[in-house]
Each structure stands twice: as C-alpha cells, then as structure tokens.
Write an enzyme that holds these catalytic residues in place. Structure first.
Site, mmCIF file in Angstrom:
data_model
loop_
_atom_site.group_PDB
_atom_site.id
_atom_site.type_symbol
_atom_site.label_atom_id
_atom_site.label_comp_id
_atom_site.label_asym_id
_atom_site.label_seq_id
_atom_site.Cartn_x
_atom_site.Cartn_y
_atom_site.Cartn_z
ATOM 1 C CG HIS A 211 -5.360 10.281 -0.814
ATOM 2 N ND1 HIS A 211 -4.168 9.658 -1.094
ATOM 3 C CD2 HIS A 211 -5.282 10.653 0.500
ATOM 4 C CE1 HIS A 211 -3.392 9.676 -0.022
ATOM 5 N NE2 HIS A 211 -4.054 10.263 0.971
ATOM 6 N N GLY B 173 -3.133 8.039 -3.351
ATOM 7 C CA GLY B 173 -1.962 7.550 -2.610
ATOM 8 C C GLY B 173 -2.282 6.210 -1.944
ATOM 9 C CG HIS B 174 -5.171 5.987 1.242
ATOM 10 N ND1 HIS B 174 -5.834 7.197 1.239
ATOM 11 C CD2 HIS B 174 -4.593 5.895 2.468
ATOM 12 C CE1 HIS B 174 -5.666 7.796 2.400
ATOM 13 N NE2 HIS B 174 -4.916 7.035 3.165
ATOM 14 C CE LYS C 224 1.480 13.182 3.249
ATOM 15 N NZ LYS C 224 1.029 13.084 4.620
ATOM 16 C CB SER D 285 -6.927 12.026 4.646
ATOM 17 O OG SER D 285 -6.606 10.736 4.186
ATOM 18 N NE ARG D 286 -4.488 15.453 10.109
ATOM 19 C CZ ARG D 286 -3.948 14.335 10.618
ATOM 20 N NH1 ARG D 286 -2.993 13.722 9.951
ATOM 21 N NH2 ARG D 286 -4.348 13.836 11.762
HETATM 22 P P1 AMP Z 1 -3.576 7.258 6.590
HETATM 23 O O1 AMP Z 1 -4.945 6.917 6.111
HETATM 24 O O2 AMP Z 1 -3.242 8.694 6.472
HETATM 25 O O3 AMP Z 1 -3.279 6.662 7.937
HETATM 26 O O4 AMP Z 1 -2.590 6.524 5.585
HETATM 27 C C1 AMP Z 1 -2.638 5.140 5.371
HETATM 28 C C2 AMP Z 1 -1.403 4.698 4.633
HETATM 29 O O5 AMP Z 1 -1.347 5.378 3.377
HETATM 30 C C3 AMP Z 1 -0.101 5.068 5.368
HETATM 31 O O6 AMP Z 1 0.815 3.998 5.243
HETATM 32 C C4 AMP Z 1 0.371 6.298 4.639
HETATM 33 O O7 AMP Z 1 1.767 6.483 4.695
HETATM 34 C C5 AMP Z 1 -0.085 5.987 3.229
HETATM 35 N N1 AMP Z 1 -0.187 7.221 2.446
HETATM 36 C C6 AMP Z 1 -0.869 8.347 2.761
HETATM 37 N N2 AMP Z 1 -0.694 9.298 1.823
HETATM 38 C C7 AMP Z 1 0.119 8.763 0.894
HETATM 39 C C8 AMP Z 1 0.700 9.241 -0.323
HETATM 40 N N3 AMP Z 1 0.469 10.480 -0.762
HETATM 41 N N4 AMP Z 1 1.490 8.404 -1.034
HETATM 42 C C9 AMP Z 1 1.741 7.140 -0.602
HETATM 43 N N5 AMP Z 1 1.233 6.630 0.548
HETATM 44 C C10 AMP Z 1 0.449 7.424 1.284
#
Ligand code: AMP
Length: 270
Positions: free
Chosen positions: A32, A34-35, A147, A184-185
């Site tokens: 998304h 954020g990533h 996050k 993602s959730r």
């Molecule tokens: P994940 O795919 O959930 O393991 O997240 C991968 C990276 O993206 C991790 O470093 C998370 O902290 C970061 N991340 C996830 N959601 C956000 C968000 N809303 N804003 C900034 N970073 C994020």
C-alpha cells in the site's frame, strides 16, 4: 525492475549492485502507499533500491493469520513498477531451508513487552529473517516504518548488538485520510469495522494531547499517564474493541486493538 526468485538470482544481482550503495526494504507484500513511501525514502539515500516480499512463517504464531495473510504478487509487482525499484527479491523457501536459517533471538527486554506479550516468539521470527536477509543482501541502508515501532526499536538494537554494517532508517506512519494507519491487514475490516477502526487514531490524538499537557516536569507523571490511558482503555472497550494493550514507551503511546477479530496496531508521539 529485476525480479529475483531465489538465492542464485540474488547472487548475480549482487555482483551488479555491489559497486553502488543499496537500500533495502523488507515487506510481506499486500503493498500500500505506506510501503511505497519507504521506497521514496530509500531512493533519497541510495543509488539502488531492493524490496523483498516474503510472508515470513517464522513470525506467525500457530493461531495467527499466516495462511490467510493477503497475497497478490502481480498487483504488488505493478505497484513497485510505478516507483524506482531496481530489484524485487521474492524467495520461496522450503521448510527445510527455513529450518537451516541461523536463529537470532530478539532482545528480550524489548521483545517481551507490548506485542511480544500477545505474540510469543513473534519478534524472534522477525529478527531471524531480517538478519538472514541482511546477510544475503548486504544493504548499506534498510528502511523500516514507525508503524511497527516496537519492531523498529528491536531491529535497531539487533544491528547495534551484532555490530552490523547497515544503517537503519525510520519512516513516518502513512495514514488514510480518516487517520487510520495504512496496513495490509485493513483489507480484513468490514465496512462497519473500518469506521470503528478510525477511532483508534482519533483517540490516540486526544490521549497524546492530554499527556502532553501534564508532561512539563510534573510529579507523579507515570500515575497520571496511566490514569489517562486507563480511561481511554475503558472508552475503547465500551465501544466494542478488545484491547491487547495501550502503553506509554519511548515518549509514544502504543496501542494494539482488535475489532471483530482483526488486530490493528498504531502509535503516536506524546
Ligand atoms: P509489512 O509488509 O507489514 O511487514 O511492512 C513492511 C514495512 O512497511 C515495515 O517496516 C512497516 O513498518 C512498514 N509499514 C507498514 N505500514 C506502514 C505505514 N502505514 N506507514 C509507514 N510504514 C509502514
């Protein structure tokens, strides 16, 4: 963007990028905005950017959502192509390969609090895979989102403790217009749960404002902060949330809340 499906392909890519600086962004996919903001930050510091997509079984408990975690690699690849990403590493490890990875425990003082209390072994699984990916990729920088604030602190500590040669960069939380932290959730949330989830950030903001008011060298500070937190905890529970925790650490309020079985985390400075 070159897509690397296995260690052999990563090795070939490494020979290409080793003359340049490289920033690494580990993810579990279901990408998304954020990533994508982490990718912008990575591009601002390094010549090359490598993103990994790997739903890490080591960090999921037996009753967690590993098998139903959202996966859509084609959509993710298209999103990544909209940014400057030089390499996507998306390996598929067998059980045997996973078992051979060197186990690295997370620092217990950080890993046993907050999410660690509710997700036993979660951070050991995170640290083990992140350390393994650092060994494989040898990045100069790695970007992690605030996050997952506890995760960020644990990774920073791991890098310090193991004297790893990688600089950890923190990226601010990206939010929906409503304030809900992107995750993602969030796709698990029904329409009504989604509206309820917006209360998390709203309440974090008012808690933060209340805590900031009493921070100016007040005695019995911790007790007062705890009182504020307790009153918000009650408020959340009354409106139908299950609260794993609301706690104050690192000058931040951190929350893990469940709405209709979906576990969401968030945090803000206070
Ligand atoms: P994940 O795919 O959930 O393991 O997240 C991968 C990276 O993206 C991790 O470093 C998370 O902290 C970061 N991340 C996830 N959601 C956000 C968000 N809303 N804003 C900034 N970073 C994020």
């Amino acid at each position: 963007m070159k897509i690397l499906y296995n260690l052999e392909e990563l090795e070939i890519a490494k020979n290409e990028y080793k003359q340049h600086s490289i920033a690494f962004i580990p993810t579990m996919g279901a990408l998304h905005a954020g990533h994508l903001s982490l990718i912008d930050q990575a591009n601002s510091v390094a010549e090359n950017v490598i993103v990994s997509i790997f739903v890490n079984p080591l960090q999921f408990g037996p009753n967690e959502d590993f098998s139903k975690y959202p996966r859509d690699i084609d959509r993710d690849i298209n999103l990544l192509k909209s940014k400057k990403v030089d390499y996507l590493f998306c390996p598929n490890f067998t059980k045997d390969e996973l078992l051979k990875i060197k186990q690295v425990p997370a620092e217990p003082t950080l890993a046993d609090i907050l999410c660690g209390k509710f997700r036993k072994g979660h951070f050991d699984g995170v640290v083990t895979i992140v350390n393994y990916f650092f060994e494989l990729i040898e990045p100069d920088y790695a970007v992690f989102g605030e996050k997952d604030y506890q995760q960020l602190k644990i990774i920073e500590t791991m890098v310090n403790n193991l004297s790893l040669n990688v600089k950890i960069l923190a990226a601010e939380i990206l939010r929906e217009e409503s304030g809900l932290a992107m995750s993602s959730r969030n796709v698990y949330l029904s329409q009504s749960s989604r509206i309820k989830a917006d209360e998390i950030y709203k309440n974090l903001c008012s808690m933060s404002a209340e805590i900031s008011k009493i921070l100016a060298g007040d005695i019995e500070l911790n007790k007062k902060i705890q009182r504020i937190i307790d009153s918000y905890k009650e408020k959340f529970i009354n409106s139908g949330f299950e609260i794993d925790y609301i706690e104050y650490h690192w000058s931040r309020i951190l929350i893990a809340a469940r709405i209709d079985g979906v576990r969401l985390i968030d945090n803000i400075p206070a």
